[in-house]
Write a protein that holds these residues in place. Structure first.
Motif, PDB file in Angstrom:
ATOM      1  N   GLU A  73      45.846  31.811  40.640  1.00 24.96           N
ATOM      2  CA  GLU A  73      47.179  31.476  40.998  1.00 24.96           C
ATOM      3  C   GLU A  73      47.941  32.810  41.235  1.00 24.96           C
ATOM      4  O   GLU A  73      47.260  33.839  40.702  1.00 24.96           O
ATOM      5  CB  GLU A  73      47.930  30.700  40.086  1.00 24.96           C
ATOM      6  CG  GLU A  73      47.203  29.301  39.547  1.00 24.96           C
ATOM      7  CD  GLU A  73      48.307  28.363  38.856  1.00 24.96           C
ATOM      8  OE1 GLU A  73      49.077  28.990  38.341  1.00 24.96           O
ATOM      9  OE2 GLU A  73      48.121  27.265  39.206  1.00 24.96           O
ATOM     10  N   PRO A  74      48.919  32.860  41.840  1.00 28.57           N
ATOM     11  CA  PRO A  74      49.791  33.893  42.264  1.00 28.57           C
ATOM     12  C   PRO A  74      50.033  34.565  40.802  1.00 28.57           C
ATOM     13  O   PRO A  74      50.471  33.887  39.730  1.00 28.57           O
ATOM     14  CB  PRO A  74      50.893  33.289  42.819  1.00 28.57           C
ATOM     15  CG  PRO A  74      50.528  32.167  43.656  1.00 28.57           C
ATOM     16  CD  PRO A  74      49.491  31.759  42.622  1.00 28.57           C
ATOM     17  N   GLY A  75      49.995  35.893  40.713  1.00 23.25           N
ATOM     18  CA  GLY A  75      50.527  36.688  39.650  1.00 23.25           C
ATOM     19  C   GLY A  75      49.226  36.491  38.488  1.00 23.25           C
ATOM     20  O   GLY A  75      49.869  36.656  37.167  1.00 23.25           O
ATOM     21  N   GLU A  76      48.115  36.219  38.606  1.00 24.15           N
ATOM     22  CA  GLU A  76      47.282  35.959  37.717  1.00 24.15           C
ATOM     23  C   GLU A  76      45.895  36.933  37.923  1.00 24.15           C
ATOM     24  O   GLU A  76      45.267  36.841  39.265  1.00 24.15           O
ATOM     25  CB  GLU A  76      46.628  34.568  37.805  1.00 24.15           C
ATOM     26  CG  GLU A  76      45.647  33.861  36.549  1.00 24.15           C
ATOM     27  CD  GLU A  76      45.646  32.651  36.535  1.00 24.15           C
ATOM     28  OE1 GLU A  76      45.894  32.067  35.535  1.00 24.15           O
ATOM     29  OE2 GLU A  76      45.374  31.846  37.555  1.00 24.15           O
ATOM     30  N   THR A  77      45.371  37.399  36.991  1.00 28.64           N
ATOM     31  CA  THR A  77      44.032  38.132  37.338  1.00 28.64           C
ATOM     32  C   THR A  77      43.005  37.029  37.260  1.00 28.64           C
ATOM     33  O   THR A  77      43.085  35.864  36.907  1.00 28.64           O
ATOM     34  CB  THR A  77      43.993  39.122  36.311  1.00 28.64           C
ATOM     35  OG1 THR A  77      43.473  38.576  35.050  1.00 28.64           O
ATOM     36  CG2 THR A  77      44.831  40.109  36.065  1.00 28.64           C
ATOM     37  N   LEU A  78      41.548  37.477  37.966  1.00 27.84           N
ATOM     38  CA  LEU A  78      40.521  36.435  37.920  1.00 27.84           C
ATOM     39  C   LEU A  78      40.127  36.336  36.466  1.00 27.84           C
ATOM     40  O   LEU A  78      39.876  34.950  36.343  1.00 27.84           O
ATOM     41  CB  LEU A  78      39.438  37.305  38.449  1.00 27.84           C
ATOM     42  CG  LEU A  78      38.009  36.624  38.262  1.00 27.84           C
ATOM     43  CD1 LEU A  78      38.006  35.290  39.095  1.00 27.84           C
ATOM     44  CD2 LEU A  78      37.121  37.486  39.153  1.00 27.84           C
ATOM     45  N   GLU A  79      40.182  37.234  35.551  1.00 30.97           N
ATOM     46  CA  GLU A  79      39.908  37.034  34.170  1.00 30.97           C
ATOM     47  C   GLU A  79      40.533  36.311  33.454  1.00 30.97           C
ATOM     48  O   GLU A  79      40.268  35.225  32.644  1.00 30.97           O
ATOM     49  CB  GLU A  79      39.739  38.233  33.407  1.00 30.97           C
ATOM     50  CG  GLU A  79      38.506  39.381  34.154  1.00 30.97           C
ATOM     51  CD  GLU A  79      39.165  40.181  35.042  1.00 30.97           C
ATOM     52  OE1 GLU A  79      40.091  39.773  35.691  1.00 30.97           O
ATOM     53  OE2 GLU A  79      38.345  41.274  35.320  1.00 30.97           O
ATOM     54  N   SER A 109      40.210  43.049  38.194  1.00 31.14           N
ATOM     55  CA  SER A 109      41.112  42.553  39.225  1.00 31.14           C
ATOM     56  C   SER A 109      42.765  42.779  38.743  1.00 31.14           C
ATOM     57  O   SER A 109      42.780  43.035  37.733  1.00 31.14           O
ATOM     58  CB  SER A 109      40.869  40.997  39.366  1.00 31.14           C
ATOM     59  OG  SER A 109      41.274  40.356  38.240  1.00 31.14           O
ATOM     60  N   GLN A 110      43.286  42.375  40.031  1.00 30.61           N
ATOM     61  CA  GLN A 110      44.921  42.873  39.795  1.00 30.61           C
ATOM     62  C   GLN A 110      45.496  42.013  40.770  1.00 30.61           C
ATOM     63  O   GLN A 110      45.445  42.347  41.930  1.00 30.61           O
ATOM     64  CB  GLN A 110      45.290  44.457  39.923  1.00 30.61           C
ATOM     65  CG  GLN A 110      46.484  44.601  39.756  1.00 30.61           C
ATOM     66  CD  GLN A 110      46.921  46.178  40.292  1.00 30.61           C
ATOM     67  OE1 GLN A 110      46.338  46.445  41.404  1.00 30.61           O
ATOM     68  NE2 GLN A 110      47.903  46.675  39.866  1.00 30.61           N
ATOM     69  N   PRO A 111      46.751  41.091  40.301  1.00 31.05           N
ATOM     70  CA  PRO A 111      47.775  40.543  41.077  1.00 31.05           C
ATOM     71  C   PRO A 111      48.340  41.740  41.691  1.00 31.05           C
ATOM     72  O   PRO A 111      48.982  42.537  41.118  1.00 31.05           O
ATOM     73  CB  PRO A 111      48.420  39.790  40.121  1.00 31.05           C
ATOM     74  CG  PRO A 111      47.710  39.864  38.615  1.00 31.05           C
ATOM     75  CD  PRO A 111      47.241  41.124  38.823  1.00 31.05           C
ATOM     76  N   GLY A 171      48.727  43.082  35.419  1.00 28.79           N
ATOM     77  CA  GLY A 171      47.536  42.377  35.016  1.00 28.79           C
ATOM     78  C   GLY A 171      47.633  41.530  33.664  1.00 28.79           C
ATOM     79  O   GLY A 171      46.746  40.801  33.206  1.00 28.79           O
TER      80      GLY A 171
END
Lengths: 305, 305
Positions: free
Chosen positions: B203-209, A232-234, A15
């Motif tokens: 994007e990939p590898g990204e949290t919503l925040e 959230s968490q990727p 994260g």
């Protein structure tokens, strides 16, 4: 842009990611050329979800000459972005195991948690991006081969003109509770005795909250009312965005989908705490801190719902 | 499963969808055959984002014989699911405008808001699913043609064995505020005088925040601290999941990306209220209730942040 852990998501594995993506700069070919020529540029080198580590250390980045020597195609490097000090970071896919090198599964690395936290977010980004390219060499619209564009953030089809962008799959993952009881289930593939939150992909034409309710009903037969977003968490296996929620049960009688789950039960708060602490009399456990499920459970145990 | 508006998402256009998807039943070919044979089965018929309406009404569904007569391929019907009374609902793509039929743009229909609210969620599901099939006739992994599987929720490649699932793109959309001021911007394509929330794909590898913070910084140069999730909305142009958040600004000096935005400003709460109410002295406006941006703005105006 330095990202501080300003929220619950930033404290979860994968994260935290200090990379400045500068998405607006990707179209500019000169930006890619400058980044490739930067002496500080380094790349993560992966084969599927296995990460190459430097000899005798957990360092997962290499200078660009070294990744070329490991077998990476220099024309297929993906520009992840820049560290806060301006050093470019790339992702490189290796065609085969390089001789004499140590490769470790990303899930294992993340489970051990011994790397600096910021590296896991970068590795998640690298892994998801590389996997997307690996599975998208052809145009879904017309079947022709596609080529890398936008510094790795697009694939272009010369035949039909379609542009394709990296895919991220939103997943609803939820801890549903009924007062002092929480609903946890286990799939047959879990470690013995391990129970976790229910989860499933958000579908087209569905809100996140509706997906929480649908998945809980489909898997456990439990109706859910109020839904609260937590964090959230990727999740880079392969390219998910876990959207962690707490849900309030409206019903209590479980009707389990035996195709999805091996077991599903209500656990009292004291029992969940024992599972978390590793003191459950039957040896039952809940997921490790690597999983957002653990953080949903911890928040519920602490009354942060 | 009847979905009641249990949260803010259920009150937003496209956010309410009574269809029971029974995702676990899709693999069962007999389920599809039974649904196709059900006399209550009806289908939405679309060409891209244009919806066929029954003559002299806003009814957007037709029995399966009628949709076949409109030109839909019966073998390509997608099973959306079942209404609470058990009636199956399908989506059908038409190859061309059927003579003598009225077709209306889904965005127009949703903006008018004269249909029963539950229909918009179903139309969003139909439109996103149909678009995905239309753009995914070939295997991204090997380039071979693919075929429909799982009642429309999968495409299968006989050549390489890959399975492909419908795509949903998570989007961060945020109202960033600094006390009594909110950050709103406008793109050149907006209606004159209309300002909205900033937004961008996660994007990939990204949290919503992290996506909230990155997009706000990239587009407006504003640093964002705390991020709170508000509600989600399926956005069927083409297949997004809007994840609406409120963010607290950590900086105030705007540095706008002129490639993305035509204007970006801080607006005082009183001014935003006037924009919402249509009483702004300069005729400035904010988005209609169709957009989740409007709901983020309303919640902020009401202190529900």
């Amino acid at each position: 842009m330095t990202e501080m852990p300003l929220d619950a998501s930033g404290a979860i594995t994968f994260g935290r990611n200090p990379i400045d993506r500068r998405s607006e700069a990707r179209e500019n070919g000169a930006v890619m050329a400058t980044a490739l020529a930067d002496a500080r540029a380094r790349a993560f080198a992966l084969i599927a979800d296995r990460v190459v580590l430097a000899e005798g250390s957990e360092e997962p980045t290499f200078d660009l000459a070294t990744v070329a020597g490991l077998g990476a195609d220099p024309a297929a490097l993906l520009l992840l972005g820049w560290l806060p000090d301006g050093a470019p970071r790339f992702a490189a896919r290796l065609p085969a195991d390089p001789p004499g090198r140590v490769l470790v599964d990303l899930r294992t690395l993340a489970g051990e948690g011994t790397m600096p936290p910021e590296l896991y977010g970068q590795l998640a980004q690298a892994r998801s991006m590389l996997s997307w390219h690996e599975r998208h060499g052809f145009c879904a619209n017309c079947g022709a081969p596609t080529t890398i564009g936008a510094a790795g953030y697009r694939r272009d089809c010369a035949a039909c003109g379609a542009q394709h962008f990296p895919r991220t799959d939103p997943v609803a993952i939820m801890l549903v509770s009924d007062g002092d009881r929480a609903l946890l289930g286990r799939q047959a593939r879990f470690r013995p005795g391990s129970y976790s939150c229910l989860a499933g992909f958000v579908e087209p034409g569905e809100t996140l909250e509706a997906a929480v309710r649908r998945e809980t009903f489909e898997e456990a037969g439990i109706r859910v009312g109020r839904v609260r977003f937590h964090a959230s968490q990727p999740w880079p296996f392969v390219s998910s965005l876990m959207l962690g929620c707490h849900g309030e049960a409206l019903s209590t009688e479980i009707a389990m989908d035996a195709n999805e789950l091996e077991d599903c039960r209500w656990f009292h708060r004291d029992e969940v705490r024992a599972m978390r602490d590793g003191t459950h009399p039957d040896g039952l456990t809940c997921p490790p801190p690597l999983a957002i499920a653990r953080h949903l459970i911890e928040a519920w145990l602490d009354g942060r719902v």
